[in-house]
Design a protein around this motif. Sequence first.
Motif, PDB file in Angstrom:
ATOM      1  N   GLY A  99      42.229  48.305  29.925  1.00  0.00           N
ATOM      2  CA  GLY A  99      41.826  46.915  30.105  1.00  0.00           C
ATOM      3  C   GLY A  99      42.335  46.268  31.380  1.00  0.00           C
ATOM      4  O   GLY A  99      41.883  45.188  31.746  1.00  0.00           O
ATOM      5  N   GLY A 100      43.279  46.902  32.060  1.00  0.00           N
ATOM      6  CA  GLY A 100      43.768  46.364  33.331  1.00  0.00           C
ATOM      7  C   GLY A 100      42.692  46.450  34.399  1.00  0.00           C
ATOM      8  O   GLY A 100      41.687  47.141  34.231  1.00  0.00           O
ATOM      9  N   LYS A 101      42.897  45.722  35.487  1.00  0.00           N
ATOM     10  CA  LYS A 101      41.925  45.703  36.580  1.00  0.00           C
ATOM     11  C   LYS A 101      42.654  45.771  37.910  1.00  0.00           C
ATOM     12  O   LYS A 101      43.811  45.388  38.007  1.00  0.00           O
ATOM     13  CB  LYS A 101      41.133  44.391  36.573  1.00  0.00           C
ATOM     14  N   THR A 102      41.938  46.219  38.926  1.00  0.00           N
ATOM     15  CA  THR A 102      42.449  46.171  40.294  1.00  0.00           C
ATOM     16  C   THR A 102      41.279  46.214  41.262  1.00  0.00           C
ATOM     17  O   THR A 102      40.169  46.586  40.888  1.00  0.00           O
ATOM     18  CB  THR A 102      43.436  47.323  40.599  1.00  0.00           C
ATOM     19  N   ILE A 103      41.559  45.838  42.481  1.00  0.00           N
ATOM     20  CA  ILE A 103      40.600  46.001  43.574  1.00  0.00           C
ATOM     21  C   ILE A 103      40.953  47.324  44.249  1.00  0.00           C
ATOM     22  O   ILE A 103      42.122  47.587  44.545  1.00  0.00           O
ATOM     23  CB  ILE A 103      40.704  44.845  44.597  1.00  0.00           C
ATOM     24  N   VAL A 104      39.958  48.143  44.483  1.00  0.00           N
ATOM     25  CA  VAL A 104      40.192  49.443  45.105  1.00  0.00           C
ATOM     26  C   VAL A 104      40.602  49.219  46.562  1.00  0.00           C
ATOM     27  O   VAL A 104      39.840  48.695  47.364  1.00  0.00           O
ATOM     28  CB  VAL A 104      38.941  50.338  45.019  1.00  0.00           C
ATOM     29  N   ASP A 105      41.844  49.609  46.866  1.00  0.00           N
ATOM     30  CA  ASP A 105      42.380  49.519  48.217  1.00  0.00           C
ATOM     31  C   ASP A 105      43.069  50.828  48.558  1.00  0.00           C
ATOM     32  O   ASP A 105      43.023  51.788  47.776  1.00  0.00           O
ATOM     33  CB  ASP A 105      43.331  48.321  48.352  1.00  0.00           C
ATOM     34  N   GLU A 106      43.708  50.885  49.720  1.00  0.00           N
ATOM     35  CA  GLU A 106      44.366  52.119  50.153  1.00  0.00           C
ATOM     36  C   GLU A 106      45.427  52.577  49.162  1.00  0.00           C
ATOM     37  O   GLU A 106      45.527  53.766  48.848  1.00  0.00           O
ATOM     38  CB  GLU A 106      44.996  51.947  51.538  1.00  0.00           C
ATOM     39  N   ALA A 107      46.233  51.641  48.669  1.00  0.00           N
ATOM     40  CA  ALA A 107      47.315  51.994  47.751  1.00  0.00           C
ATOM     41  C   ALA A 107      46.770  52.578  46.453  1.00  0.00           C
ATOM     42  O   ALA A 107      47.294  53.574  45.946  1.00  0.00           O
ATOM     43  CB  ALA A 107      48.186  50.771  47.462  1.00  0.00           C
ATOM     44  N   TYR A 108      45.719  51.974  45.915  1.00  0.00           N
ATOM     45  CA  TYR A 108      45.121  52.486  44.676  1.00  0.00           C
ATOM     46  C   TYR A 108      44.542  53.881  44.895  1.00  0.00           C
ATOM     47  O   TYR A 108      44.732  54.785  44.072  1.00  0.00           O
ATOM     48  CB  TYR A 108      44.035  51.536  44.155  1.00  0.00           C
ATOM     49  N   LEU A 109      43.831  54.077  46.001  1.00  0.00           N
ATOM     50  CA  LEU A 109      43.261  55.403  46.265  1.00  0.00           C
ATOM     51  C   LEU A 109      44.351  56.450  46.427  1.00  0.00           C
ATOM     52  O   LEU A 109      44.248  57.551  45.884  1.00  0.00           O
ATOM     53  CB  LEU A 109      42.362  55.361  47.502  1.00  0.00           C
ATOM     54  N   GLU A 137      36.129  45.862  42.415  1.00  0.00           N
ATOM     55  CA  GLU A 137      37.043  45.755  41.272  1.00  0.00           C
ATOM     56  C   GLU A 137      36.713  46.867  40.290  1.00  0.00           C
ATOM     57  O   GLU A 137      35.541  47.130  40.016  1.00  0.00           O
ATOM     58  CB  GLU A 137      36.883  44.403  40.579  1.00  0.00           C
ATOM     59  N   VAL A 138      37.754  47.523  39.788  1.00  0.00           N
ATOM     60  CA  VAL A 138      37.582  48.522  38.739  1.00  0.00           C
ATOM     61  C   VAL A 138      38.387  48.088  37.524  1.00  0.00           C
ATOM     62  O   VAL A 138      39.423  47.447  37.649  1.00  0.00           O
ATOM     63  CB  VAL A 138      38.002  49.943  39.193  1.00  0.00           C
ATOM     64  N   VAL A 139      37.879  48.446  36.354  1.00  0.00           N
ATOM     65  CA  VAL A 139      38.540  48.136  35.090  1.00  0.00           C
ATOM     66  C   VAL A 139      39.033  49.448  34.507  1.00  0.00           C
ATOM     67  O   VAL A 139      38.278  50.420  34.418  1.00  0.00           O
ATOM     68  CB  VAL A 139      37.572  47.435  34.109  1.00  0.00           C
ATOM     69  N   PHE A 140      40.280  49.457  34.090  1.00  0.00           N
ATOM     70  CA  PHE A 140      40.886  50.671  33.557  1.00  0.00           C
ATOM     71  C   PHE A 140      40.661  50.799  32.059  1.00  0.00           C
ATOM     72  O   PHE A 140      40.345  49.822  31.374  1.00  0.00           O
ATOM     73  CB  PHE A 140      42.388  50.688  33.857  1.00  0.00           C
ATOM     74  N   ALA A 141      40.851  51.997  31.552  1.00  0.00           N
ATOM     75  CA  ALA A 141      40.683  52.276  30.134  1.00  0.00           C
ATOM     76  C   ALA A 141      41.568  51.371  29.273  1.00  0.00           C
ATOM     77  O   ALA A 141      41.186  51.001  28.168  1.00  0.00           O
ATOM     78  CB  ALA A 141      40.992  53.751  29.848  1.00  0.00           C
TER      79      ALA A 141
END
Length: 90
Positions: A35-45, A29-33
């Motif tokens: 405040g949003g969050k996501t799990i690093v997956d293919e789409a995010y990369l 999981e990464v947290v964005f500047a």
Amino acid sequence: MMGCVACHSEDGSTLGKVGPTWKGLFGQEVVFADGGKTIVDEAYLRESIKEPAAKVVRGFDKSDAGMPSYEGVISDAQIEALILYIKSLR
């Protein structure tokens, strides 16, 4: 590939790097500047390679050396190869 390791490490080190390490990144999981969050997956990369300013990880938003877009610079096949490589660094 394209000088990526100038900013990103493959071994977890952060010294002298302005981007996040790739080691263990996939699936985390990464947290964005903002405040949003996501799990690093293919789409995010994929999005981060093509539009790096779209979602900047907290802590990397202060860097003057923002990542350039690689949209149109590297092929879709090269992007997929890079994603597979990052996945292998779990």
